[in-house]
Design an enzyme around this catalytic site. Sequence first.
Site, PDB file in Angstrom:
ATOM      1  N   HIS A 159       0.080   3.574  -0.327  1.00 57.36           N
ATOM      2  CA  HIS A 159      -1.063   4.163  -1.024  1.00 57.36           C
ATOM      3  C   HIS A 159      -2.380   3.560  -0.532  1.00 57.36           C
ATOM      4  CE1 HIS A 159       1.874   4.783  -4.583  1.00 57.36           C
ATOM      5  NE2 HIS A 159       1.567   5.978  -4.116  1.00 57.36           N
ATOM      6  N   CYS A 247      -0.689  -0.949  -9.817  1.00 58.78           N
ATOM      7  CA  CYS A 247       0.266   0.136 -10.065  1.00 58.78           C
ATOM      8  C   CYS A 247       0.968   0.014 -11.410  1.00 58.78           C
ATOM      9  CB  CYS A 247       1.293   0.207  -8.950  1.00 58.78           C
ATOM     10  SG  CYS A 247       2.277  -1.253  -8.811  1.00 58.78           S
TER      11      CYS A 247
HETATM   12  C1  CIR Z   1       7.374   4.322  -5.186  1.00 54.37           C
HETATM   13  O1  CIR Z   1       7.812   4.347  -4.038  1.00 54.37           O
HETATM   14  O2  CIR Z   1       6.866   5.313  -5.693  1.00 54.37           O
HETATM   15  C2  CIR Z   1       7.495   3.053  -5.977  1.00 54.37           C
HETATM   16  N1  CIR Z   1       8.671   2.351  -5.594  1.00 54.37           N
HETATM   17  C3  CIR Z   1       6.274   2.181  -5.792  1.00 54.37           C
HETATM   18  C4  CIR Z   1       5.027   2.785  -6.359  1.00 54.37           C
HETATM   19  C5  CIR Z   1       3.865   1.845  -6.326  1.00 54.37           C
HETATM   20  N2  CIR Z   1       2.742   2.459  -6.914  1.00 54.37           N
HETATM   21  C6  CIR Z   1       1.512   2.029  -6.747  1.00 54.37           C
HETATM   22  O3  CIR Z   1       1.267   1.089  -6.022  1.00 54.37           O
HETATM   23  N3  CIR Z   1       0.546   2.701  -7.342  1.00 54.37           N
END
Ligand code: CIR
Length: 252
Positions: A159, A247
Amino acid sequence: MTRALLREVPDTFDRAIVTHGERTPDPSLAKLEHSAYRKQFELAGFDVDVLPAVNSQPDCVFIEDTAVVIGSIALITRPGAPSRRDEVDPVADVLGLTHELAHMVEPGTLDGGDVLQMGQTVYAGRSKRTNQSGIEQLREVAAAQDMDLVAVDVAHVLHLKSGVMAVTQDTVVVTPGTVDEDRLGDLRTIHESDEERYRFSAVCLDGNRVMVTAAAPRTAELVAAIGQEIVPIDVTEIQAADGGLTCLSIIY
Ligand code: CIR
């Protein structure tokens, strides 16, 4: 009072999507890390709400990806990973109590991790999770709140906020090579230390205090050098599933 909306770690966190990490995260340890994270918000005086986890949604702790709050509007996203689309419903229920809701529609996809708000500008990462339609739908919400939107291509990380992390109101730590830094306009930038590449992450607790990942002490020193008080926290298991500190919350 500023609110932070969090979501518990599910027992199934060992089945979370791992794209850049190299091992399976441990759910029990991740729960401890999450408690410590929550506590920092409470100590900082945030009003903290925590939604329960759902075991059929291994990534639900990464609540940031499900909604973007801009002023009085909460945009409920359509997450880029199809397995994560059902995560948005309980978040919409909570944010709908205080905000006007906008719902992203097909073919748009967007993860909140690709949205960085700095002053009157919304930076939107074009990534494997966030497409142009998602960015255009976000642009409409931003415009309705008198905010500008700048789209930024994201490389090598999941991201935008995996590579560009706010540490003050106008300063970001950048992982070199993840974005074209010319797109960041007048933001002050600090480069993540080379030997800590991809390990630094941060979330501002207030104007002077910033929670940072314990895995990147040299980069944290660079942030301390501009006058910020550093609050390190170990989130090794969260990072194993490609997560960072932003996140795990929606701050509004
Ligand atoms: C994913 O791949 O969607 C999750 N394992 C990690 C998401 C992390 N999200 C973020 O940094 N906003």
